[in-house]
Design an enzyme around this catalytic site. Sequence first.
Site, PDB file in Angstrom:
ATOM      1  N   ASP A  94       0.772  -1.050   0.016  1.00  8.88           N
ATOM      2  CA  ASP A  94       0.055   0.225   0.187  1.00  8.88           C
ATOM      3  C   ASP A  94       0.821   1.396  -0.132  1.00  8.88           C
ATOM      4  OD1 ASP A  94       0.745  -0.657   2.505  1.00  8.88           O
ATOM      5  OD2 ASP A  94      -0.786   0.378   3.244  1.00  8.88           O
ATOM      6  N   GLU A 178       6.902  -7.654  14.283  1.00  8.84           N
ATOM      7  CA  GLU A 178       8.772  -8.712  14.212  1.00  8.84           C
ATOM      8  C   GLU A 178       9.629  -7.626  12.981  1.00  8.84           C
ATOM      9  OE1 GLU A 178       5.523  -7.664  10.482  1.00  8.84           O
ATOM     10  OE2 GLU A 178       4.847  -8.280  13.217  1.00  8.84           O
ATOM     11  N   ASP A 179       8.451  -6.443  12.267  1.00  5.45           N
ATOM     12  CA  ASP A 179       9.587  -5.954  11.329  1.00  5.45           C
ATOM     13  C   ASP A 179      11.050  -5.115  12.706  1.00  5.45           C
ATOM     14  OD1 ASP A 179       7.485  -4.402  13.143  1.00  5.45           O
ATOM     15  OD2 ASP A 179       7.195  -2.710  11.361  1.00  5.45           O
TER      16      ASP A 179
END
Length: 634
Positions: A94, A178-179
Amino acid sequence: MKISIVIPVYNSEDLISECLDSLVNQTMPKEDYEIICVDDKSTDSSLDILNQYKKKYDNIVVVERTVNSGGPGAPRNDAIKIAQGEYILFVDSDDYIGNEALLRWYNFSKENQSDITLGKLKGINGRGVPKSMFKETNPDVDLVDSKIVFTLGPQKLFKASLLKENQITFPTHIKAAEDQVFTMNAYLKAKKISVSADYDYYYLVKRDGEHMSVAYVPPENFYGAMEDIISAIKASELEEARKIKLMAVFLNRHFDFSRTKNVTIKMKTDEERAEWFKYLSSFIHAVPEEADQFVLPHIKLRLLFIRNNDLQGLTQFEREEQDIKKFCTVNNGELIARYPSLERYPISEELLKVNYKNKLEHYLQNIEFSDNSLNIQGTIKHKLVNDETNNNQSLTGVFVHRDTKAEKYISPASYENSTFTFECKFDELASAEEDLGVWDFFIESSIDGYKLRARIGNKRAAYKYSTNTVYLGHNALFVYSARPYFTMNYDNLSIDIKKHAYTEAELSYETESKDLSFIFKDKQICLPNESKIIVNTGQSEISLPVKRIDLEPNCTKLTVNMQSLLEQLAHVKKERLIDFAINTSQNKISAKVDNQAIILDTKSVERKSMLFFSKTVEVQYKLLTSKSKFYFQY
């Protein structure tokens, strides 16, 4: 292959085309990069769209997962395994990137031999983005002493070998943050991290609907990720003292820019509050207490409650902090917040200082040229100070020269109840050669010895002038223009002072009134009251009062009456070069239109011949233009 772009895709049919279009239309040659799209078992037409792009562009790779992973981590890991690029860039479906992003990113990283390069982020549709680390380009950024820990998203250019040789992947056992775990692991292994801030590389777009960053996740999941980050820092090769400082930097980020910010206020029930506090406490107890001394004061106070297992105290404190103005006083030049929730703890006065949390709230109600000044009107007050105390503030206007850092001070022309008017006199701002350049405007406020200075202008009523409106003035040395404007990046008020040589004008003349108008196209020119047009005939200077100044959106019309000039030039012989100037002979007006002839007057005059006979002749007084000069002729 120079770059592999990795895009995890799940039900992005309305968004993915804009993203892919930004990638296939890069200035980097298509053979130099690949686009790896990993479809995570989409249930809409996302996969069809990806395959359509794949047919059209040879550098697009589409990977179809057979089972939905529930998050972007696993698809990204799939792409890392097959990536052929020297560098890997993670892009969300996006979002999109700037047209020159890949070429700039790669060239900058290669030139500086960077393991990770942060490219400047740009928020779209109100999307917030980290900004503090993008104030300047830096080819070698220190992980501990910089602000890069405040951006732990994966939208960066990573050297593929850094990830593959160190087996750095996105954890799949957690579905939140998690990033952050991935990026911190990469930071800790990188030998060189760079920041490129001179181009908008990556556009993060705010879309309708729920974003993962605000979607609910269980506290054990979220704080489990936070503990993983702390464990990674502990296991890193950093010196012990730097590990402690890095954990403190991370805590600053965590409490101000994550789900933990005002966590007891966000939770609606006591049960939720207790559950989140349980896992928050577990996370904080994994952080050595030595880190507490390096965090910001308001975070240090939160840690005090958490380490003492005081949920009630933290809940009360976070609510008090929302109404901080009620507890703030000015004491010995410092802003002190005395929170009731802290009364049972032995807190030093130093820890209660909140100077760093305060800011000046300001609004410019009007900016107006008046005579030889720029009037600046508005309101200003301290955010953390109540209205009664704010009324005790004293103000000083401060102009700071952008290059030399010289300062010039002005007192307000009026000030009452936080409402001010400053009259900036242009002649005082431009009085010497060293004054040429840009002056940035600040307001400094003082209350009982506590001082705070702020740039102003970015909050204002509509500016009534065009962006190129200038004031024309002069001092003993030169003619100058002063142009107020609002800065590109921060939209604050500045004034640009430049030498001014001449101004081009078209001429217009009214025969009956004998009014001559100088029309300055595409300019708004402001002048002092009682300005004059100086006419230099070569033998003398004649001053004509300015009759009227019409300031229009696209031009300025300056009008003088020519009657007295015609009377003084009645005996001009044939043709004479004349100069027009504004207020001083140095501020010349040049003719914008060549070969223009204006008949100023027609008279019958009596002339005598050499034989002493006289006769009546008709003469025309004309104003001529030629090659930007003016001529008077009959």
